[in-house]
Enzyme design. Structure first.
Site, PDB file in Angstrom:
ATOM      1  CB  SER A 129      -0.926  -0.014   1.253  1.00 59.68           C
ATOM      2  OG  SER A 129      -1.545   1.189   1.383  1.00 59.68           O
ATOM      3  CE1 TYR A 154      -4.352  -2.110   4.621  1.00 60.27           C
ATOM      4  CE2 TYR A 154      -3.806   0.178   4.187  1.00 60.27           C
ATOM      5  CZ  TYR A 154      -3.877  -1.141   3.769  1.00 60.27           C
ATOM      6  OH  TYR A 154      -4.301  -1.424   2.467  1.00 60.27           O
TER       7      TYR A 154
END
Length: 332
Positions: A129, A154
């Site tokens: 990501s 995350y």
């Protein structure tokens, strides 16, 4: 080609499986169909894949963080390549429910690495990501940049996945490619993401929450461009030849940014949504949210150089395309 796709009921996983089936591959899909967002959308995606793929598509409803269940489901199934896209998504939700991220993004990633290792697959591509860049001030973000300061759990789990993958590439010479995605949007998108949320609210006459008082920039990447990059990576495994790969590894492990190579002001996107919806948005300006970053902007030099990747969809085309799909899907 027999390709295992985790997160096959998710946004990117579904669109990738569609593309693989269209070119004649056999796709084995895995998803736990969790309720992070509406399960009906995930079931609609799986149904669309089953209709398209026929006997070339198999779906397993299971949690890949359960190694015993994963092994049992795939016993006797031949797998050539893996695209591991399944994960617990969302930056803000990681603050509320950290254990979901540890289970899915850490334990689950190790399980897929183990599966790839013991099946001796040709190549495993996995989702990282753009959030790994954290609060980096240097723009655009390049895969050579240090990524030691994540601002959300995350992001930390995604960086941990990259580090664990480097270890497997070193110990077991497993060919791996990690993809740092930048704000993916388009038809069949995710309801928790900005474009879906804003479109729904504008059409319903509800206010839209705009964080950091609108001073936000994102590298919005259309789903077709993302999938083109994933497929190009899948078909070109990094070699175990001692040369330095994108991201700096000398093992068979590459890291690439996949973005649109443009950082767009959030309010410009709001304007495009208003135009596509045919309605003005009622805007509720809010402060910056914990875990968010001010700007994202992908340097895609590495993937352009190695694979010839070139995004083609500007937001002026992509945003109206999403709104048309949204209206059609919801019949509004």
């Amino acid at each position: 080609m027999r390709v295992l796709v985790t997160g096959a009921a998710g946004f990117i996983g579904f669109c990738l499986a569609e593309r693989l089936l269209a070119r004649g591959d056999i796709v084995i899909g895995i998803d736990n169909l969790n309720d992070y967002y509406q399960v009906s959308l995930k079931r609609d995606r799986v149904a669309a894949l089953a209709a398209q793929g026929g006997n070339r598509f198999t779906f397993h409803h299971l949690d890949f963080s359960d190694m015993a269940a994963l092994d049992a489901a795939l016993e006797g199934t031949e797998i050539d390549r893996i695209v591991h896209l399944g994960a617990q998504a969302g930056v803000r939700y990681s603050i509320e429910n950290p254990h979901a991220y540890v289970q899915s993004n850490l334990a689950g990633h190790v399980n897929l690495l183990e599966l790839a290792r013991h099946r001796a697959v040709e190549h495993m591509v996995y989702a990282s990501s753009s959030s790994v860049y954290g609060g980096n001030a240097k723009l655009p973000f390049a895969v050579e940049d240090r990524v030691d300061h994540p601002v959300s759990l995350y992001a930390a789990t995604k960086r941990a996945d990259e580090l664990m993958s480097e270890t497997y590439a070193h110990l077991f010479r497993l060919p791996l490619t990690g993809l740092r995605f930048f704000t993916v949007y388009g038809p069949w998108g995710r309801p928790d993401m900005m474009l879906w949320n804003f479109t729904r609210r504008i059409l319903a006459g509800e206010p839209i929450p705009v964080f950091n008082h609108g001073d936000m920039y994102r590298d919005f990447t259309y789903i077709d461009d993302i999938i083109a990059g994933v497929v190009a990576c899948l078909d070109h495994a990094p070699g175990d030849d001692g040369t330095e790969k994108a991201g700096g590894s000398v093992k068979p492990h590459a890291l690439y940014n996949i973005g649109n190579n443009r950082s767009e002001h959030l309010m410009k996107v709001v304007g495009l949504l208003e135009e596509a919806c045919g309605k003005k948005a009622e805007i509720e300006f809010l402060p910056m949210q914990p875990g968010d970053v001010h700007k994202t902007y992908a340097d895609i030099t590495a993937i352009q150089r190695d694979l010839g990747y070139a995004p083609t969809t500007a937001i002026e085309v992509g945003v109206p395309s999403f709104v048309r799909w949204f209206r059609d899907y919801h019949r509004v």
